[in-house]
Enzyme design. Structure first.
Site, PDB file in Angstrom:
ATOM      1  N   ASP A 208       0.841  -1.211   0.000  1.00  0.00           N
ATOM      2  CA  ASP A 208       0.000   0.000   0.000  1.00  0.00           C
ATOM      3  C   ASP A 208       0.870   1.252   0.000  1.00  0.00           C
ATOM      4  O   ASP A 208       0.661   2.187  -0.785  1.00  0.00           O
ATOM      5  CB  ASP A 208      -1.012  -0.014   1.159  1.00  0.00           C
ATOM      6  N   ASP A 232       0.112  -7.864 -11.207  1.00  0.00           N
ATOM      7  CA  ASP A 232      -0.959  -7.517 -12.142  1.00  0.00           C
ATOM      8  C   ASP A 232      -1.442  -6.094 -11.875  1.00  0.00           C
ATOM      9  O   ASP A 232      -1.533  -5.259 -12.780  1.00  0.00           O
ATOM     10  CB  ASP A 232      -2.109  -8.521 -11.959  1.00  0.00           C
TER      11      ASP A 232
END
Ligand code: ATP
Length: 338
Positions: A208, A232
Site C-alpha cells: 500500500d 498484475d
C-alpha cells in the site's frame, strides 16, 4: 529457409488488430521469419473447432519453437473458463513476467525520467485459481507460495538487475497481514539477496505504501519484485504513469520458452474499431527480438517508434495518446521511419 520460426497467437478483442500491426512492423524491419499462427481463447473453439480454449496445437507449437508473440485473450469475468493467459504461463512454466515501464519522448505525463521494471511471479499466488464454496454464502480462495517459486523469481530479478546495471531491487509485499505466504516471498528475496547478490541494492516496502510512493515519485523506483496478483495491479498502475496500457510491453519467461505480450488485455470496448494502440505489442516484439539476438532489428524498430512519438503528429498517434491515427496508421508511420 527463414532464420527464425516464431509462434504468433493473434488473440481476440483488439488482439488480431495489434498483432497484425506488430507483425507488419517486424517484417518490414527485416526479420527473416516464418510465423506459426495458432489460436487461443473462445475463438479456438468457436472459429477453429478445437475442444479447448488452449489447444495442444498451441502449447506444442510454443514448446517446439520456444518463442511466441501473443495478442491478448479475453477472460470471462465471474464465470466461464480459467484465464488462458494464466493457463499458458502455468503449463509452460513461464515463471517470470518482465514489464519495463519507461517514459517515452513525446508522451506527456505527470513525470519525466520514469524507468522501472516490474518482475512479477507468474505461476502461483492467488492465480492458482483454487476456490471453494465452503457453504452457501461463504467462499474461499487459496493463495499458494512455494519456496521454490519464490526463490526462482527472486533469483531472476536480482540476476536481471545485475546484468542490466540497475540500481536497486524493491520487493512489494503484504507480509504484515499474509505472514506465511508473503512472508515466504520476503524471506526468499532476502536470502537470495544476501547469499547470491549482495552487491545489488535491496529494499522492501509494504504494497500500500509502495503504491503511494509510486504515484508520488516513480523516478525513485527501479526493479520492482512482487508476487502474481500484486504484479498484475501494479503493472496497470505503472502503465498509467507513463501514458497508459498502450505503451507498456511485457514478456513471460520460462526455462524452456518465452511468450512476449503487452500488459493490456483484449479491450473489448474498442475491439474491431481500429482504435487500439499497437505500440505495446510492437514494444513486446522488440523485447522478443533482443531475446533472440536480433538486436539490430530491435534497435531499428525502437528508433522508428520513438521518432513517431517525438514528432507527435496527431495523424500518426492513436487516440489514447491524443491523436487520430488508426491502429494500422500508426504501424505504417513506424514502418515509414524504419
Ligand atoms: P485484463 O485483465 O484482461 O488484462 P484489463 O482489465 O487490464 O484486461 P484492458 O482490456 O487492458 O483491461 O483494457 C483497460 C482499458 O484500457 C480499456 O478502456 C481499454 O480500451 C484500454 N486499452 C487497453 N489496451 C489498449 C490499447 N492497446 N490501446 C488503447 N487502449 C487500450
Amino acid at each position: 529457409m527463414p532464420k527464425h520460426t516464431i509462434v504468433l497467437i493473434p488473440g481476440d478483442g483488439i488482439g488480431p488488430e495489434v498483432s497484425s500491426a506488430a507483425r507488419r512492423v517486424i517484417e518490414a524491419a527485416g526479420l527473416e521469419v516464418e510465423w506459426v499462427v495458432v489460436p487461443a481463447g473462445a475463438d479456438a473453439i468457436e472459429r477453429h473447432g478445437y475442444d479447448n480454449v488452449l489447444p495442444d496445437v498451441t502449447l506444442d507449437a510454443i514448446r517446439q519453437h520456444k518463442i511466441a508473440l501473443k495478442g491478448p485473450v479475453t477472460t470471462p469475468v465471474g464465470k466461464g473458463f480459467k484465464s488462458v493467459n494464466v493457463q499458458l504461463r502455468q503449463k509452460l512454466g513461464l515463471y517470470a513476467a518482465v514489464r519495463p515501464v519507461r517514459s517515452l519522448a513525446g508522451i506527456k505525463t505527470r513525470y519525466e525520467g520514469v524507468d522501472m521494471v516490474i518482475v512479477r511471479e507468474n505461476t502461483e499466488g492467488l492465480y492458482t485459481g483454487i476456490e471453494n464454496e465452503i457453504t452457501p454464502g461463504v467462499v474461499t480462495s487459496l493463495k499458494v507460495a512455494t519456496e521454490k517459486a519464490c526463490t526462482r523469481i527472486a533469483q531472476y530479478a536480482f540476476h536481471y538487475a545485475m546484468q542490466r546495471h540497475r540500481r536497486k531491487v524493491t520487493v512489494f509485499h503484504k507480509a504484515n497481514i499474509m505472514k506465511l505466504t508473503d512472508g515466504m516471498f520476503l524471506n526468499c528475496s532476502r536470502r537470495v539477496h544476501e547469499e547470491q547478490y549482495p552487491e545489488v541494492a535491496y529494499d522492501e516496502v509494504i504494497i500500500d505504501a509502495g503504491c503511494m510512493k509510486l504515484v508520488q515519485d516513480p523516478t525513485k523506483m527501479d526493479v520492482l519484485l512482487m508476487e502474481n496478483l500484486y504484479g498484475d495491479l501494479v503493472s496497470d498502475l505503472c502503465a498509467g504513469l507513463v501514458g497508459g496500457l498502450g505503451v507498456v510491453p511485457g514478456s513471460n519467461i520460462g526455462a524452456d520458452s518465452a511468450v512476449f505480450e503487452a500488459v493490456h488485455g483484449s479491450a473489448p470496448d474498442i475491439a474491431g474499431k481500429g482504435l487500439a494502440n499497437p505500440l505495446a505489442l510492437i514494444m513486446s516484439g522488440v523485447m522478443m527480438l533482443n531475446h533472440i539476438g536480433e538486436t539490430a532489428i530491435a534497435e531499428k524498430i525502437k528508433t522508428s517508434y520513438n521518432r513517431v512519438l517525438a514528432d507527435g503528429k496527431p495523424n500518426t498517434l492513436t487516440r489514447d495518446l491524443g491523436g487520430t491515427a488508426s491502429t494500422s496508421d500508426f504501424a505504417e508511420a513506424v514502418i515509414a521511419k524504419l
